[in-house]
Scaffold this motif. Structure first.
Motif, PDB file in Angstrom:
ATOM      1  N   ASP A 149       0.834  -1.204   0.000  1.00  0.00           N
ATOM      2  CA  ASP A 149       0.000   0.000   0.000  1.00  0.00           C
ATOM      3  C   ASP A 149       0.871   1.256   0.000  1.00  0.00           C
ATOM      4  OD1 ASP A 149      -2.198  -1.677   0.027  1.00  0.00           O
ATOM      5  OD2 ASP A 149      -2.664  -1.344   2.153  1.00  0.00           O
ATOM      6  N   ARG A 150       1.967   1.217   0.749  1.00  0.00           N
ATOM      7  CA  ARG A 150       2.891   2.360   0.770  1.00  0.00           C
ATOM      8  C   ARG A 150       3.562   2.536  -0.593  1.00  0.00           C
ATOM      9  NH1 ARG A 150       4.082   7.241   1.455  1.00  0.00           N
ATOM     10  NH2 ARG A 150       6.228   7.700   2.014  1.00  0.00           N
ATOM     11  N   LEU A 151       3.978   1.441  -1.208  1.00  0.00           N
ATOM     12  CA  LEU A 151       4.570   1.524  -2.549  1.00  0.00           C
ATOM     13  C   LEU A 151       3.576   2.140  -3.533  1.00  0.00           C
ATOM     14  CD1 LEU A 151       6.451  -1.888  -2.838  1.00  0.00           C
ATOM     15  CD2 LEU A 151       7.493   0.389  -2.787  1.00  0.00           C
ATOM     16  N   SER A 152       2.334   1.737  -3.423  1.00  0.00           N
ATOM     17  CA  SER A 152       1.296   2.287  -4.297  1.00  0.00           C
ATOM     18  C   SER A 152       1.133   3.786  -4.062  1.00  0.00           C
ATOM     19  CB  SER A 152      -0.024   1.555  -4.044  1.00  0.00           C
ATOM     20  OG  SER A 152      -1.047   2.106  -4.830  1.00  0.00           O
ATOM     21  N   ALA A 153       1.158   4.194  -2.798  1.00  0.00           N
ATOM     22  CA  ALA A 153       1.018   5.614  -2.462  1.00  0.00           C
ATOM     23  C   ALA A 153       2.207   6.433  -2.968  1.00  0.00           C
ATOM     24  CB  ALA A 153       0.873   5.786  -0.951  1.00  0.00           C
ATOM     25  N   LEU A 154       3.353   5.780  -3.097  1.00  0.00           N
ATOM     26  CA  LEU A 154       4.535   6.473  -3.611  1.00  0.00           C
ATOM     27  C   LEU A 154       4.443   6.694  -5.121  1.00  0.00           C
ATOM     28  CD1 LEU A 154       7.324   4.705  -1.535  1.00  0.00           C
ATOM     29  CD2 LEU A 154       6.582   7.085  -1.336  1.00  0.00           C
ATOM     30  N   GLY A 155       3.452   6.052  -5.736  1.00  0.00           N
ATOM     31  CA  GLY A 155       3.199   6.308  -7.147  1.00  0.00           C
ATOM     32  C   GLY A 155       4.104   5.593  -8.114  1.00  0.00           C
ATOM     33  N   ARG A 156       4.647   4.453  -7.717  1.00  0.00           N
ATOM     34  CA  ARG A 156       5.495   3.674  -8.625  1.00  0.00           C
ATOM     35  C   ARG A 156       4.721   2.439  -9.066  1.00  0.00           C
ATOM     36  NH1 ARG A 156      10.879   4.774 -10.202  1.00  0.00           N
ATOM     37  NH2 ARG A 156      10.692   2.605 -10.662  1.00  0.00           N
ATOM     38  N   PRO A 157       3.989   2.512 -10.175  1.00  0.00           N
ATOM     39  CA  PRO A 157       3.215   1.346 -10.611  1.00  0.00           C
ATOM     40  C   PRO A 157       4.115   0.174 -10.980  1.00  0.00           C
ATOM     41  CG  PRO A 157       3.211   3.046 -12.307  1.00  0.00           C
ATOM     42  CD  PRO A 157       3.901   3.636 -11.092  1.00  0.00           C
ATOM     43  N   ALA A 158       3.624  -1.022 -10.710  1.00  0.00           N
ATOM     44  CA  ALA A 158       4.387  -2.229 -11.020  1.00  0.00           C
ATOM     45  C   ALA A 158       4.445  -2.478 -12.522  1.00  0.00           C
ATOM     46  CB  ALA A 158       3.770  -3.427 -10.307  1.00  0.00           C
ATOM     47  N   PHE A 159       3.387  -2.113 -13.222  1.00  0.00           N
ATOM     48  CA  PHE A 159       3.325  -2.243 -14.680  1.00  0.00           C
ATOM     49  C   PHE A 159       2.934  -0.883 -15.249  1.00  0.00           C
ATOM     50  CE2 PHE A 159       2.416  -6.646 -13.336  1.00  0.00           C
ATOM     51  CZ  PHE A 159       3.400  -7.304 -14.054  1.00  0.00           C
ATOM     52  N   PRO A 160       3.897   0.001 -15.513  1.00  0.00           N
ATOM     53  CA  PRO A 160       3.581   1.366 -15.933  1.00  0.00           C
ATOM     54  C   PRO A 160       2.658   1.443 -17.147  1.00  0.00           C
ATOM     55  CG  PRO A 160       5.938   1.114 -15.557  1.00  0.00           C
ATOM     56  CD  PRO A 160       5.322  -0.249 -15.447  1.00  0.00           C
ATOM     57  N   ASP A 161       2.850   0.582 -18.135  1.00  0.00           N
ATOM     58  CA  ASP A 161       2.035   0.653 -19.343  1.00  0.00           C
ATOM     59  C   ASP A 161       0.584   0.278 -19.073  1.00  0.00           C
ATOM     60  OD1 ASP A 161       4.341   1.346 -20.645  1.00  0.00           O
ATOM     61  OD2 ASP A 161       4.730  -0.670 -21.402  1.00  0.00           O
ATOM     62  N   LEU A 162       0.361  -0.634 -18.136  1.00  0.00           N
ATOM     63  CA  LEU A 162      -0.989  -1.094 -17.844  1.00  0.00           C
ATOM     64  C   LEU A 162      -1.716  -0.174 -16.877  1.00  0.00           C
ATOM     65  CD1 LEU A 162      -0.298  -4.912 -17.429  1.00  0.00           C
ATOM     66  CD2 LEU A 162      -1.133  -3.719 -19.447  1.00  0.00           C
TER      67      LEU A 162
END
Length: 164
Positions: A149-162
């Motif tokens: 959840d913290r990684l998501s809040a940092l705005g780094r998507p796991a699959f940028p294109d998707l």
């Protein structure tokens, strides 16, 4: 092997890399895995602790099989924010892993993760015997989900294109 902050991990991770969550206990190591999109944490079977060398081998075999990019390990802080013997044991475990792997570790405050896991298992009407078997991996899942959840809040998507 190195320890990172969650912010450093966000920068380091490549798209599609999974993360493992760990709840280090004296008798077991609870395990959880993220999906490749790093949105969901799923409990995995616990590792029964034997001695460090065997524990490390089992953990690293799991990491290789699951293509783990990093570990998020629960840091059992006291409720007042102070550290105690379990924090010291967790840090010693991570230091000892330094000789065994280049995979990074992120410490994650795990206060109340076991309580939350216990509540979730109770709500699912899991028997006492089954709860005892599953509690550590459920706690690892709560630890990992907090980090995801913290990684998501940092705005780094796991699959940028998707995720656009």
């Amino acid at each position: 092997m190195t320890t990172l902050t969650i912010e450093d991990l966000a920068v380091m991770l490549l798209p599609g890399q999974a993360i493992a969550g760990l709840d280090l206990g004296t008798k077991t190591i609870g395990l959880a895995m993220s999906d490749l999109g790093r949105r969901f944490a799923t409990p995995r079977p616990v590792i029964k602790r034997v001695k460090f060398t065997q524990d490390a081998q089992t953990l690293l075999a799991f990491a290789e099989k699951e293509k783990v990019a990093a570990f998020v390990i629960g840091l059992p802080m006291n409720m007042d924010g102070s550290t105690g013997p379990r924090v010291q044991a967790t840090r010693a475990f991570v230091r000892s892993m330094a000789d065994k792997t280049a995979l990074p570790f992120v410490y994650w405050d795990e206060r109340l993760s076991t309580v939350a896991a216990e509540r979730a298992l109770l709500e699912m009407d899991v028997s006492r015997a089954k709860r005892a078997e599953r509690i550590d991996s459920a706690a690892a899942s709560f630890i990992l989900q907090g980090a995801l959840d913290r990684l998501s809040a940092l705005g780094r998507p796991a699959f940028p294109d998707l995720d656009s």
